[in-house]
Design a protein around this motif. Structure first.
Motif, PDB file in Angstrom:
ATOM      1  N   ASP A   1     -75.605 -17.537-107.416  1.00 43.78           N
ATOM      2  CA  ASP A   1     -76.833 -17.860-106.693  1.00 43.78           C
ATOM      3  C   ASP A   1     -77.472 -16.620-106.087  1.00 43.78           C
ATOM      4  OD1 ASP A   1     -76.529 -20.525-107.268  1.00 43.78           O
ATOM      5  OD2 ASP A   1     -75.531 -20.996-105.377  1.00 43.78           O
ATOM      6  N   SER A   2     -76.628 -15.752-105.562  1.00 44.16           N
ATOM      7  CA  SER A   2     -77.124 -14.613-104.796  1.00 44.16           C
ATOM      8  C   SER A   2     -77.902 -13.626-105.648  1.00 44.16           C
ATOM      9  CB  SER A   2     -75.945 -13.894-104.124  1.00 44.16           C
ATOM     10  OG  SER A   2     -76.363 -12.715-103.496  1.00 44.16           O
ATOM     11  N   VAL A   3     -77.395 -13.328-106.832  1.00 40.84           N
ATOM     12  CA  VAL A   3     -78.028 -12.303-107.671  1.00 40.84           C
ATOM     13  C   VAL A   3     -79.439 -12.691-108.105  1.00 40.84           C
ATOM     14  CG1 VAL A   3     -77.859 -11.090-109.878  1.00 40.84           C
ATOM     15  CG2 VAL A   3     -75.854 -11.283-108.414  1.00 40.84           C
ATOM     16  N   PRO A   4     -79.663 -13.900-108.665  1.00 44.12           N
ATOM     17  CA  PRO A   4     -81.049 -14.264-108.988  1.00 44.12           C
ATOM     18  C   PRO A   4     -81.967 -14.245-107.770  1.00 44.12           C
ATOM     19  CG  PRO A   4     -79.533 -15.768-110.055  1.00 44.12           C
ATOM     20  CD  PRO A   4     -78.723 -14.939-109.097  1.00 44.12           C
ATOM     21  N   ALA A   5     -81.427 -14.641-106.594  1.00 48.86           N
ATOM     22  CA  ALA A   5     -82.252 -14.676-105.391  1.00 48.86           C
ATOM     23  C   ALA A   5     -82.724 -13.285-105.001  1.00 48.86           C
ATOM     24  CB  ALA A   5     -81.473 -15.314-104.244  1.00 48.86           C
ATOM     25  N   VAL A   6     -81.822 -12.319-105.001  1.00 46.52           N
ATOM     26  CA  VAL A   6     -82.204 -10.971-104.570  1.00 46.52           C
ATOM     27  C   VAL A   6     -83.063 -10.287-105.623  1.00 46.52           C
ATOM     28  CG1 VAL A   6     -80.233  -9.682-105.508  1.00 46.52           C
ATOM     29  CG2 VAL A   6     -81.302  -8.932-103.376  1.00 46.52           C
ATOM     30  N   LEU A   7     -82.893 -10.634-106.900  1.00 40.60           N
ATOM     31  CA  LEU A   7     -83.732 -10.039-107.945  1.00 40.60           C
ATOM     32  C   LEU A   7     -85.167 -10.553-107.862  1.00 40.60           C
ATOM     33  CD1 LEU A   7     -81.354  -9.954-111.043  1.00 40.60           C
ATOM     34  CD2 LEU A   7     -82.109  -8.051-109.625  1.00 40.60           C
ATOM     35  N   ALA A   8     -85.373 -11.653-107.151  1.00 43.54           N
ATOM     36  CA  ALA A   8     -86.737 -12.128-106.931  1.00 43.54           C
ATOM     37  C   ALA A   8     -87.453 -11.254-105.911  1.00 43.54           C
ATOM     38  CB  ALA A   8     -86.726 -13.576-106.449  1.00 43.54           C
ATOM     39  N   VAL A   9     -86.694 -10.528-105.109  1.00 41.78           N
ATOM     40  CA  VAL A   9     -87.276  -9.659-104.088  1.00 41.78           C
ATOM     41  C   VAL A   9     -87.534  -8.267-104.648  1.00 41.78           C
ATOM     42  CG1 VAL A   9     -86.907  -8.606-101.820  1.00 41.78           C
ATOM     43  CG2 VAL A   9     -86.135 -10.949-102.259  1.00 41.78           C
ATOM     44  N   SER A  10     -86.571  -7.736-105.399  1.00 41.27           N
ATOM     45  CA  SER A  10     -86.706  -6.392-105.964  1.00 41.27           C
ATOM     46  C   SER A  10     -85.813  -6.259-107.187  1.00 41.27           C
ATOM     47  CB  SER A  10     -86.314  -5.336-104.916  1.00 41.27           C
ATOM     48  OG  SER A  10     -86.292  -4.046-105.472  1.00 41.27           O
ATOM     49  N   ASP A  11     -86.231  -5.422-108.129  1.00 42.01           N
ATOM     50  CA  ASP A  11     -85.389  -5.124-109.280  1.00 42.01           C
ATOM     51  C   ASP A  11     -84.905  -3.677-109.246  1.00 42.01           C
ATOM     52  OD1 ASP A  11     -87.717  -3.813-109.821  1.00 42.01           O
ATOM     53  OD2 ASP A  11     -88.092  -4.754-111.762  1.00 42.01           O
ATOM     54  N   GLU A  12     -85.047  -3.039-108.087  1.00 34.94           N
ATOM     55  CA  GLU A  12     -84.554  -1.671-107.899  1.00 34.94           C
ATOM     56  C   GLU A  12     -83.075  -1.730-107.545  1.00 34.94           C
ATOM     57  OE1 GLU A  12     -83.624   1.984-107.584  1.00 34.94           O
ATOM     58  OE2 GLU A  12     -85.686   1.493-108.200  1.00 34.94           O
ATOM     59  N   PRO A  13     -82.180  -1.202-108.400  1.00 33.40           N
ATOM     60  CA  PRO A  13     -80.736  -1.333-108.168  1.00 33.40           C
ATOM     61  C   PRO A  13     -80.286  -0.844-106.792  1.00 33.40           C
ATOM     62  CG  PRO A  13     -81.147  -0.478-110.371  1.00 33.40           C
ATOM     63  CD  PRO A  13     -82.473  -0.502-109.673  1.00 33.40           C
ATOM     64  N   PHE A  14     -80.854   0.266-106.322  1.00 33.60           N
ATOM     65  CA  PHE A  14     -80.456   0.802-105.017  1.00 33.60           C
ATOM     66  C   PHE A  14     -80.787  -0.176-103.896  1.00 33.60           C
ATOM     67  CE2 PHE A  14     -81.634   3.302-101.213  1.00 33.60           C
ATOM     68  CZ  PHE A  14     -80.389   3.837-100.927  1.00 33.60           C
ATOM     69  N   ILE A  15     -81.965  -0.786-103.972  1.00 34.39           N
ATOM     70  CA  ILE A  15     -82.395  -1.732-102.936  1.00 34.39           C
ATOM     71  C   ILE A  15     -81.522  -2.979-102.947  1.00 34.39           C
ATOM     72  CG2 ILE A  15     -84.265  -3.238-102.153  1.00 34.39           C
ATOM     73  CD1 ILE A  15     -84.844  -0.367-101.534  1.00 34.39           C
ATOM     74  N   VAL A  16     -81.337  -3.556-104.129  1.00 37.07           N
ATOM     75  CA  VAL A  16     -80.639  -4.839-104.198  1.00 37.07           C
ATOM     76  C   VAL A  16     -79.157  -4.695-103.865  1.00 37.07           C
ATOM     77  CG1 VAL A  16     -82.288  -5.846-105.814  1.00 37.07           C
ATOM     78  CG2 VAL A  16     -80.293  -4.658-106.703  1.00 37.07           C
ATOM     79  N   TYR A  17     -78.531  -3.585-104.265  1.00 36.39           N
ATOM     80  CA  TYR A  17     -77.101  -3.463-103.986  1.00 36.39           C
ATOM     81  C   TYR A  17     -76.844  -3.061-102.545  1.00 36.39           C
ATOM     82  CZ  TYR A  17     -72.159  -2.614-104.366  1.00 36.39           C
ATOM     83  OH  TYR A  17     -70.805  -2.678-104.163  1.00 36.39           O
ATOM     84  N   SER A  18     -77.638  -2.140-102.002  1.00 36.39           N
ATOM     85  CA  SER A  18     -77.424  -1.734-100.615  1.00 36.39           C
ATOM     86  C   SER A  18     -77.661  -2.905 -99.660  1.00 36.39           C
ATOM     87  CB  SER A  18     -78.325  -0.549-100.257  1.00 36.39           C
ATOM     88  OG  SER A  18     -79.687  -0.875-100.402  1.00 36.39           O
TER      89      SER A  18
END
Length: 320
Positions: A193-210
């Motif tokens: 659930d978490s990964v699709p949700a955060v990818l809706a906010v940004s697709d920048e790896p640094f942003i989403v992982y941090s």
């Protein structure tokens, strides 16, 4: 940060409210300071995306706490060992999120239409969260525990903080190992659930992982801070379901903009941030002002009739 948290809590002990509150505040401050650095270094858009993603993941992580509490109650984990188990839960969550986010970003870059699938996953999760709001989850059916039992025999007694013991030359797993397996399996499910949700906010790896990392790192302290109070926030699951549904719709708009027509509008990140803040605030305030009704242990029917079956000693866990 993970190393600091590990070194600060090496011995088995019960985490008191003041200690949990201090660590929770520290993790929030660190996350916000890091967000301030992103605002300064990369601009308002990146800073807003980080803040939104962090708050989204932080709010979704609260749902993890209900499941963790249920698992601990089912396995009757002594409070002084819970912190050790949650460390492995946090470590596993960081690993799983890293793998899932890496794959998710790569897939979205090559196949934009997959955003429609991600949106559908979030809408399904939102509907399921509402539907299962009053149902109990049985940790004995946890896939991690079932797989562990096929690999190694398990003992029924705890042996301190040990995960393995040897008896008569044979290695056994302790119940604490089963709890870790259940927690890790829950982490894996929540990552879906978490990964699709955060990818809706940004697709920048640094942003989403941090943002994920800072949300997860404070999870242990937050668990002990809210321990015993989770049931008071009875409307929080509904707010989380609404947030997931909103993010799912946002993904549909985003996918339509990329795949179908540029005329289909994006939902700006600041709107997502506003929706998350307002939803969580309303859920918390209304939960405190209107407590959930307390149901009788027998459901209110046949109060004078004795129970026919004794309750399983491992059951009696709180509602999810």
């Amino acid at each position: 940060m993970l190393a600091v948290d590990l070194l600060a809590h090496r011995g088995a002990h019960v985490i008191k409210f003041k200690e949990a509150a201090a660590w929770s505040i520290l993790w929030v401050v660190i996350a916000l300071v890091f967000g301030g650095i992103i605002f300064w270094a990369y601009g308002v858009e990146a800073g807003t995306a980080y803040t939104t993603a962090w708050l989204l993941e932080k709010s979704l992580s609260v749902d993890n706490l209900f499941v963790f509490a249920l698992i601990f109650a089912y396995f009757k984990v002594p409070r002084e060992y819970q912190h050790r188990v949650l460390f492995f839960g946090v470590f596993g969550a960081l690993v799983f999120r890293g793998i899932f986010l890496g794959v998710g970003v790569a897939v979205v870059e090559r196949f934009t239409f997959v955003l429609f699938i991600f949106g559908a996953i979030l809408l399904w999760s939102a509907w399921k969260m509402l539907k299962d709001d009053d149902e109990e989850m049985d940790p004995s059916t946890n896939i991690g525990v079932r797989m562990l039992k096929r690999i190694i025999p398990l003992k029924d007694e705890y042996h301190g903080q040990k995960f393995f013991i040897k008896e008569a030359g044979k290695r056994y797993g302790t119940p604490l190992l089963a709890v870790v397996a259940a927690i890790e399996a829950a982490d894996l499910i929540f990552a879906v659930d978490s990964v699709p949700a955060v990818l809706a906010v940004s697709d920048e790896p640094f942003i989403v992982y941090s943002s994920n990392a800072f949300a997860i790192l404070g999870l242990r302290a937050l668990f002990f801070l809210l321990s015993g109070l989770l049931e008071r926030f009875h409307l929080l699951s509904k707010a989380l379901a609404f947030i997931l549904a909103f993010i799912g719709v946002k993904l549909f708009f985003q996918a339509g903009h990329e795949v179908i027509s540029p005329s289909i509008p994006h939902i700006p990140t600041w709107i997502s941030l506003s929706v998350i803040v307002v939803s969580l605030t309303l859920a918390i305030v209304l939960s405190l002002r209107r407590p959930a009704p307390v149901e009788p242990a027998d459901g209110g029917d046949h109060q004078d009739e004795p129970q026919d079956e004794p309750q399983d000693e491992h059951r009696g866990s709180p509602k999810h």
